[in-house]
Design an enzyme around this catalytic site. Structure first.
Site, PDB file in Angstrom:
ATOM      1  N   CYS A  88       0.632  -1.081  -0.424  1.00  0.00           N
ATOM      2  CA  CYS A  88      -0.059  -0.271  -0.232  1.00  0.00           C
ATOM      3  C   CYS A  88       0.861   1.027   0.076  1.00  0.00           C
ATOM      4  CB  CYS A  88      -1.045   0.137   1.284  1.00  0.00           C
ATOM      5  SG  CYS A  88      -2.154  -1.520   1.645  1.00  0.00           S
ATOM      6  N   HIS A 327      -9.279   1.971  -2.026  1.00  0.00           N
ATOM      7  CA  HIS A 327      -8.000   1.399  -2.131  1.00  0.00           C
ATOM      8  C   HIS A 327      -7.440   0.902  -3.228  1.00  0.00           C
ATOM      9  CE1 HIS A 327      -4.736   1.179   0.104  1.00  0.00           C
ATOM     10  NE2 HIS A 327      -4.781  -0.091   0.733  1.00  0.00           N
ATOM     11  N   CYS A 357      -0.227   3.193   5.886  1.00  0.00           N
ATOM     12  CA  CYS A 357       0.513   1.592   6.756  1.00  0.00           C
ATOM     13  C   CYS A 357       0.260   0.653   5.301  1.00  0.00           C
ATOM     14  CB  CYS A 357      -0.136   1.584   7.414  1.00  0.00           C
ATOM     15  SG  CYS A 357      -2.168   1.086   6.954  1.00  0.00           S
TER      16      CYS A 357
END
Length: 371
Positions: A88, A327, A357
């Site tokens: 990510c 996301h 994160c």
């Protein structure tokens, strides 16, 4: 060292996987974001010297997606291209690759971005390789360790939706329409705490994480143009913001899969000589609402790092974030970088901070400034 300026950013809408973008694929989505960026901001492709693009789930037969973007879009063959994968934080990593090259003077203009087409992802992709647990299952463990109540998670999720809905007109300047879709499909104007409260736990029958307070599985792409400040001003471009500092960190998954921001952010602030009170806008990637709460608690308490001071939640994710917007893993860093830079320019904010994160128990942080 050259100062690195963010001069423009663009992205596709972020759309729930399996829906409007299901037939496109990573390269097609990536090309839409890059073309939209270059056209909308009148960037001469001949002046782009390097591209770093990210994808966590690669497209079969295209291991260096960045180079295919260059060749298939008819960009100059001389453009250096590399593909990055770092879960990510991939979008921050690609920006770091370009920013580092500009800072040392190797190039003075580059494009960073990322794409994720989770419509085609293998289910195994959603599990942590070293533990076999999903990210949600890991986060349920952290919720118990940090005693994070369900209601507080739903409150953070609701704020994300409300802020994203209120920001639709502002976000439109960074979104390029694709397949007839011209806005993110995730933000819900009709949600409420009452509606969120009745949703069932998604990862543990006795848990607190639901589809309502977790980020959805999403397709999308983002891209950002970075230049040396001198190059930007020579072209008559007013920098949106300057990349002042970058920090990365990693811990063992047993310490909390999504808790590495507890190291990255305090370390960055300490190096910059700042505290949270000095930050005007704070962008925290919302893998889960509970992860945001846990990270903030760690910063304020000084868990594994120097205490940063208390957080003003009115400065956090003012345009919504991943719980509402979505996301697409490698594209999220570019979205956050773009949204924060434009919001800083609108408000003439002095400092903005990004915290993301990532799976693998990693994290990235970035400090943006304006004079």
């Amino acid at each position: 060292m050259n100062r690195v300026a963010i001069v423009a950013g663009a992205r596709t809408p972020f759309v729930k996987a399996g829906k409007a973008f299901a037939s496109l694929g990573p390269l097609a989505l990536a090309k839409r974001a890059v073309r939209g960026l270059l056209d909308r901001h009148r960037v001469n492709a001949a002046g782009v010297q390097a591209i770093a693009f990210g994808a966590v789930v690669p497209e079969p037969g295209k291991p260096n997606l960045a180079r295919e973007i260059v060749l298939e879009m008819g960009l100059p063959a001389s453009v250096e291209a590399q593909t990055v994968s770092s879960y990510c934080i991939t979008g921050l990593r690609t920006a770091t690759v370009i920013a580092d090259a500009i800072a040392v003077g190797r190039i003075d203009c580059g494009l960073a971005g990322g794409v994720e087409w989770l419509s085609g992802a293998d289910p195994a992709t959603f599990r942590e390789p070293t533990t076999g647990l999903s990210m949600g299952e890991h986060m349920e463990i952290t919720c118990r360790q940090w005693k994070i109540p369900r209601q507080r998670q739903d409150e953070v999720a609701l704020a994300s939706h409300r802020n994203a809905v209120a920001a639709r007109a502002r976000l439109a300047q960074e979104i390029v329409a694709v397949e007839g879709v011209d806005q993110d499909t995730g933000p819900r104007p009709d949600t409420s705490l009452e509606q969120l409260a009745v949703l069932r736990p998604a990862f543990d029958p006795a848990g607190t994480i639901t589809a309502g307070n977790a980020s959805p599985v999403t397709d999308g792409a983002s891209a950002v143009i970075l230049m040396s400040e001198a190059r930007a001003r020579t072209e008559g471009r007013e920098p949106l913001a300057i990349i002042e500092a970058i920090e990365y960190a990693a811990i063992h998954p047993d310490e909390g899969l999504l808790m590495a921001p507890a190291i990255a952010v305090p370390r960055l602030l300490k190096r910059a000589g700042l505290r949270m009170a000095d930050i005007d806008l704070l962008e925290i990637h919302e893998a889960f609402a509970s992860q945001v709460i846990a990270n903030v608690s760690a910063w304020e308490q000084g868990w594994k790092g120097q205490a940063t001071g208390s957080i003003d939640w009115n400065r956090v994710n003012v345009n919504g974030s991943s719980v509402a917007v979505g996301h697409p893993w490698a594209a999220t860093g570019g979205r956050i970088l773009t949204t924060l830079a434009y919001e800083m320019a609108r408000r003439d904010a002095r400092r903005g901070l990004i915290s993301i994160c990532a799976a693998g128990a990693m994290a990235g942080a970035m400090l943006l400034t304006r004079e």
